[in-house]
Design an enzyme around this catalytic site. Structure first.
Site, PDB file in Angstrom:
ATOM      1  N   HIS A  41       0.059 -25.453 109.127  1.00 21.05           N
ATOM      2  CA  HIS A  41       1.165 -24.336 108.950  1.00 21.05           C
ATOM      3  C   HIS A  41       2.378 -24.931 109.290  1.00 21.05           C
ATOM      4  CE1 HIS A  41       0.351 -24.530 113.467  1.00 21.05           C
ATOM      5  NE2 HIS A  41       1.574 -23.815 113.262  1.00 21.05           N
ATOM      6  N   LYS A  86      -0.319 -33.471 114.202  1.00 21.65           N
ATOM      7  CA  LYS A  86       0.121 -34.240 115.438  1.00 21.65           C
ATOM      8  C   LYS A  86      -1.216 -34.373 116.268  1.00 21.65           C
ATOM      9  CE  LYS A  86       3.179 -36.950 117.692  1.00 21.65           C
ATOM     10  NZ  LYS A  86       1.957 -37.688 118.012  1.00 21.65           N
ATOM     11  N   LYS A  97      -2.047 -25.897 121.479  1.00 25.88           N
ATOM     12  CA  LYS A  97      -1.089 -26.719 122.358  1.00 25.88           C
ATOM     13  C   LYS A  97       0.376 -26.692 121.844  1.00 25.88           C
ATOM     14  CE  LYS A  97      -3.130 -30.211 123.960  1.00 25.88           C
ATOM     15  NZ  LYS A  97      -3.614 -31.735 124.322  1.00 25.88           N
ATOM     16  N   ASP A 148       5.778 -24.562 121.850  1.00 21.59           N
ATOM     17  CA  ASP A 148       7.137 -24.566 120.768  1.00 21.59           C
ATOM     18  C   ASP A 148       7.335 -26.113 120.546  1.00 21.59           C
ATOM     19  OD1 ASP A 148       7.354 -21.930 120.654  1.00 21.59           O
ATOM     20  OD2 ASP A 148       8.443 -21.635 122.589  1.00 21.59           O
ATOM     21  N   LYS A 195      -6.403 -34.683 115.267  1.00 15.57           N
ATOM     22  CA  LYS A 195      -7.063 -35.571 115.968  1.00 15.57           C
ATOM     23  C   LYS A 195      -7.804 -36.727 115.730  1.00 15.57           C
ATOM     24  CE  LYS A 195      -7.094 -35.811 120.638  1.00 15.57           C
ATOM     25  NZ  LYS A 195      -6.485 -35.210 121.530  1.00 15.57           N
ATOM     26  N   SER A 239       5.900 -37.070 123.133  1.00 14.98           N
ATOM     27  CA  SER A 239       5.761 -37.336 121.519  1.00 14.98           C
ATOM     28  C   SER A 239       6.757 -36.689 120.493  1.00 14.98           C
ATOM     29  CB  SER A 239       4.232 -36.977 120.810  1.00 14.98           C
ATOM     30  OG  SER A 239       3.344 -38.069 121.657  1.00 14.98           O
ATOM     31  N   LYS A 291      13.789 -39.119 118.297  1.00 13.11           N
ATOM     32  CA  LYS A 291      14.353 -40.095 118.414  1.00 13.11           C
ATOM     33  C   LYS A 291      14.378 -41.163 117.241  1.00 13.11           C
ATOM     34  CE  LYS A 291      14.552 -44.256 121.442  1.00 13.11           C
ATOM     35  NZ  LYS A 291      13.866 -45.051 122.474  1.00 13.11           N
TER      36      LYS A 291
HETATM   37  N1  GLU Z   1      -3.631 -37.050 122.868  1.00 15.85           N
HETATM   38  C1  GLU Z   1      -2.681 -36.204 123.892  1.00 15.85           C
HETATM   39  C2  GLU Z   1      -3.213 -34.989 123.578  1.00 15.85           C
HETATM   40  O1  GLU Z   1      -4.385 -34.528 123.743  1.00 15.85           O
HETATM   41  C3  GLU Z   1      -1.262 -36.494 123.149  1.00 15.85           C
HETATM   42  C4  GLU Z   1      -1.234 -36.003 121.677  1.00 15.85           C
HETATM   43  C5  GLU Z   1       0.116 -36.455 121.135  1.00 15.85           C
HETATM   44  O2  GLU Z   1       1.185 -36.957 121.639  1.00 15.85           O
HETATM   45  O3  GLU Z   1       0.561 -36.193 119.528  1.00 15.85           O
HETATM   46  O4  GLU Z   1      -2.285 -33.957 123.855  1.00 15.85           O
END
Ligand code: GLU
Length: 468
Positions: free
Chosen positions: A64, A69, A93, A98, A105, A360, A366
């Site tokens: 979406h 990420k 998450k 936001d 994953k 992240s 950045k």
């Molecule tokens: N592995 C971390 C998590 O479970 C960070 C993921 C990320 O920074 O993309 O949230």
């Protein structure tokens, strides 16, 4: 021990929250499903010349928002179910805090202790190559990061492999959690643990919630146990003890220890480095089993390792009044109900460990902006503040020494701004959860967190419409 299907556990939490939302069944199903699941196997040439097949996955749960990420995990427990569950948690998450990404994953089914550094490099580079081949990585497509068993070194290999094949203006934004010299950001390593600390601080400063638990507000003087002294567990503990919390129990791979008098974190780390184990530290008692950590007396229990640790089998023996989920999915749905029934406060994973992906996000921004935070304004702010201080000196007749001037005129650099952005995001998301909990008269924050995430993702689907 009962085997818990992790993705099913996540979906149980989803369904509970979904019942409070306005979306129809089809939209909810679409949100819940994993959009793409990529299973890879490739050969590794081991240092001794033999060949071993390595298995890996990358799951993109929700498109979406793009890029998707989520971290890459190296663990012998990795499988498709786990990767799907973790990808789904990433979508919720990101929505909750936001951060404008979909969830994903990755996982490689290896125990990193069994491989040399050069073998780990070959595994990481080949895995990355397989992602590139199928368009499962890219600054605007899918952006991996560290997770359990990986860190900046692996992210450095990923960005380097990516740039060998697809170098362009934004290629360094193809992965986050990188070493600084390769486009990383200050504060990313500490970010998840620091976020855990900000989240706990919000929770323990909520007077009504602390009154209900019979605890005073504030971090100072509260006892805590931590499962896992890795990157997340260590930095969370460091920040908490820095504010006067007392570390009374630790569980690690080699065993678990408990000391009601409290333990010095840095001394414990040094002891483990020297002896290879936490067992025998100071006046602590060794526990029979690692998992016994959860039954120890303390105010805050912090699982900071893997999923399904507090289950229907041990939840009724968990004494802590606050469960702070630094890991992803440490509490199963049946355990959640048992803890809730006895009035414990669970600070849910989708909120509490979001610090990693929040920073992240700052790193990715950045990298695509090609400018370090603070570069444009730090000096300007410092000079303006110095003018004010000089003005104050001339009005008051008082002279500040060098040290005081340095403190008063400090302009924000990258580390300061990252920390401030992380703190702001954790505070705002906590307030959103509390508001939803109150509005819906819920008794737990997990359902509130899921309602918030489903609402944001579902609204996007409604506004986008469905492509024919
Ligand atoms: N592995 C971390 C998590 O479970 C960070 C993921 C990320 O920074 O993309 O949230």
């Amino acid at each position: 021990m009962a085997k818990y299907n992790f993705f099913e556990q996540v979906n149980k939490n989803f369904d509970r929250a979904a019942a409070y939302t306005r979306f129809d069944k089809g939209i909810l199903e679409q949100i819940k499903m994993c959009n793409t699941v990529y299973h890879i196997s490739f050969p590794l040439r081991r240092d001794d010349g033999s060949v071993e097949v390595i298995e890996g996955w990358r799951v993109e749960h929700s498109h979406h928002k793009l890029p998707t990420k989520g971290g890459i995990r190296f663990s012998h427990k990795v499988d498709e179910d786990e990767t799907m569950a973790l990808a789904a948690l990433m979508s919720y998450k990101c929505a909750l805090v936001d951060v404008p990404f979909g969830g994903a994953k990755g996982g490689v089914k290896i125990s990193r202790r069994n491989y040399s550094e050069s073998e780990l490099e070959r595994i990481t580079r080949r895995y990355t190559f397989e992602l590139i081949k199928k368009e499962f990585i890219g600054p605007g497509i899918d952006v991996p990061a560290p997770d359990y068993g990986t860190g900046a070194q692996e992210m450095g290999w990923i960005v380097d492999t990516y740039r060998q094949i697809k170098d362009d203006l934004n290629s360094i934004a193809c992965v986050t959690g990188k070493p600084l010299a390769q486009g990383g950001i200050r504060g990313r390593t500490e970010a998840t643990g620091r976020g855990v600390y900000f989240g706990i601080r919000e929770a323990v400063n909520h007077k009504a919630d602390m009154d209900a638990l019979g605890l005073p507000i504030g971090i100072e003087g509260k006892t805590f146990c931590v499962q896992g002294l890795g990157n997340v567990g260590y930095h969370a503990s460091k920040n908490l003890t820095g504010d006067g919390a007392i570390l009374v129990g630790v569980s690690e791979l080699e065993g678990a220890i408990y000391d009601p008098k409290g333990m010095d974190l840095e001394e414990l780390i040094a002891f483990r480095k020297e002896t290879g184990s936490i067992i025998g530290f100071g006046t602590s008692q060794e526990l029979e089993k690692n998992i016994d950590i959860f039954e120890q007396q303390c105010d805050i229990m912090i699982p900071a390792a893997l999923e399904s640790q507090i289950t229907g089998e041990n939840a009724d023996r968990v004494k802590a009044k606050i469960i702070a989920e630094a890991a992803n999915g440490p509490t199963t749905a049946d355990a959640h109900d048992i803890l809730k029934e006895r009035g414990a406060l669970i600070i849910p994973d989708t909120y509490l460990n979001a610090g990693g992906v929040i920073v992240s996000y700052f790193e990715w921004l950045k990298d695509i902006q090609h400018v370090r935070y603070g570069r444009m304004n730090k000096r300007f702010d410092q000079n303006s503040l110095l003018k004010i201080v000089r003005e104050l000196e001339s009005i008051s007749g008082k002279k500040y020494d060098e040290e005081a001037i340095a403190k008063l005129t400090h302009g924000a650099g990258e580390a300061d701004l990252v920390d401030s952005g992380l703190e702001e995001t954790m505070i705002t998301a906590y307030e959103q959860m509390i508001e939803i909990r109150n509005n819906y008269e819920l008794r737990d924050l997990r359902t509130a967190a899921f309602i918030n995430a489903i609402d944001k993702i579902g609204t996007m689907y409604e506004q986008m419409g469905i492509f024919p």
